[in-house]
Design an enzyme around this catalytic site. Structure first.
Site, mmCIF file in Angstrom:
data_model
loop_
_atom_site.group_PDB
_atom_site.id
_atom_site.type_symbol
_atom_site.label_atom_id
_atom_site.label_comp_id
_atom_site.label_asym_id
_atom_site.label_seq_id
_atom_site.Cartn_x
_atom_site.Cartn_y
_atom_site.Cartn_z
ATOM 1 N N GLY A 1 1.102 -1.563 0.247
ATOM 2 C CA GLY A 1 -0.009 0.213 -0.020
ATOM 3 C C GLY A 1 0.813 1.245 -0.204
ATOM 4 N N GLU A 2 0.421 1.996 0.468
ATOM 5 C CA GLU A 2 1.218 3.489 0.720
ATOM 6 C C GLU A 2 1.709 3.538 2.168
ATOM 7 O OE1 GLU A 2 3.270 5.288 -0.949
ATOM 8 O OE2 GLU A 2 4.115 6.101 0.438
ATOM 9 N N SER A 3 3.686 3.507 2.389
ATOM 10 C CA SER A 3 4.092 2.752 3.836
ATOM 11 C C SER A 3 3.870 4.172 4.685
ATOM 12 C CB SER A 3 5.816 2.661 3.247
ATOM 13 O OG SER A 3 6.279 3.410 2.730
ATOM 14 N N CYS B 1 5.669 -5.404 0.454
ATOM 15 C CA CYS B 1 6.447 -4.010 -0.012
ATOM 16 C C CYS B 1 6.057 -2.591 1.377
ATOM 17 C CB CYS B 1 5.137 -3.830 -1.208
ATOM 18 S SG CYS B 1 5.676 -2.810 -2.513
ATOM 19 N N HIS C 1 4.857 -8.998 -3.972
ATOM 20 C CA HIS C 1 3.472 -8.730 -3.626
ATOM 21 C C HIS C 1 3.217 -10.779 -4.234
ATOM 22 C CE1 HIS C 1 1.897 -4.618 -3.076
ATOM 23 N NE2 HIS C 1 3.399 -4.267 -3.713
ATOM 24 N N GLU D 1 0.628 -12.513 -2.774
ATOM 25 C CA GLU D 1 -1.173 -11.975 -2.838
ATOM 26 C C GLU D 1 -1.055 -11.675 -3.551
ATOM 27 O OE1 GLU D 1 1.316 -9.626 -2.075
ATOM 28 O OE2 GLU D 1 0.532 -7.940 -1.841
#
Ligand code: GLN
Length: 189
Positions: free
Chosen positions: A46-48, A78, A173, A175
């Site tokens: 996502g966005e860290s 990620c 990723h 997933e």
């Protein structure tokens, strides 16, 4: 054994889907009380910077720090790998992070030309068959400390997966693929 998936932002649903597919009990983690129910935690991509801020806002940063690596195995994919790292290069100023693994990561390290790409990864712990590596605005792990085991590298030596005891970081990723070997590996950690 219940697997928590940090569900503040990012692709947590995809992780949940894989865990359900392999029959593992899943708990979304949004509040400290959810964390008490799990002994493993996945921090999704996502966005860290956003996830870091939300970890502070929802009072999850300290409780995760206190248990991580001991009563809580943690896997960051990620953005999650960024949040686990002791040192973040090219981060936003004051970006909150868990700082649990002895790694140095660089955000968005592949640059514009290679914003997203897919490749096959050698990952000896998973056996012979290569692991599909889906990279999306991925960081790289620039260096690791002596207690950190490098699990996989690109052909040019860029580290893309690392483990330190019960902490696991992958810059890609799994997933988003139908290869569930890393999820199974995490359940054994
Ligand atoms: N670029 C994102 C960050 O810095 C990570 C991207 C991802 O998780 N796919 O947080």
């Amino acid at each position: 054994m219940t697997i928590g998936v940090l569900a503040l932002q990012g692709d947590f649903r995809e992780h949940e889907e894989v865990l359900k597919r392999i029959g593992a009990p899943v708990q979304q983690v949004r509040l400290p009380k959810h964390l008490d129910l799990v002994d493993r935690l996945i921090i999704p991509g996502g966005e860290s910077t956003t996830i870091g801020r939300l970890l502070v806002l929802y009072n999850l940063l300290e409780p995760i720090r206190q248990r991580a690596g001991r009563s809580l195995a943690v896997w960051g994919t990620c953005a999650g790998a960024i949040l686990l790292s002791r040192r973040i290069l090219d981060g936003k100023p004051e970006q909150p992070a868990l700082e649990l693994m002895d790694t140095v990561v660089r955000r968005n390290a592949f640059g514009r030309q290679l914003d997203s790409f897919e490749t096959k990864l050698d990952m000896p712990v998973l056996g012979e068959a290569p692991m599909p590596g889906v990279f999306i605005r991925a960081p790289i792990i620039e260096s690791v400390g002596k207690d950190v085991h490098v699990m996989s590298e690109l052909n040019d030596g860029t580290i893309v997966a690392a483990q330190q005891g019960r902490l696991l970081a992958t810059t890609f990723h799994p997933e988003l693929t139908d290869d569930d070997r890393l999820h199974r590996y995490f359940l054994e950690l």
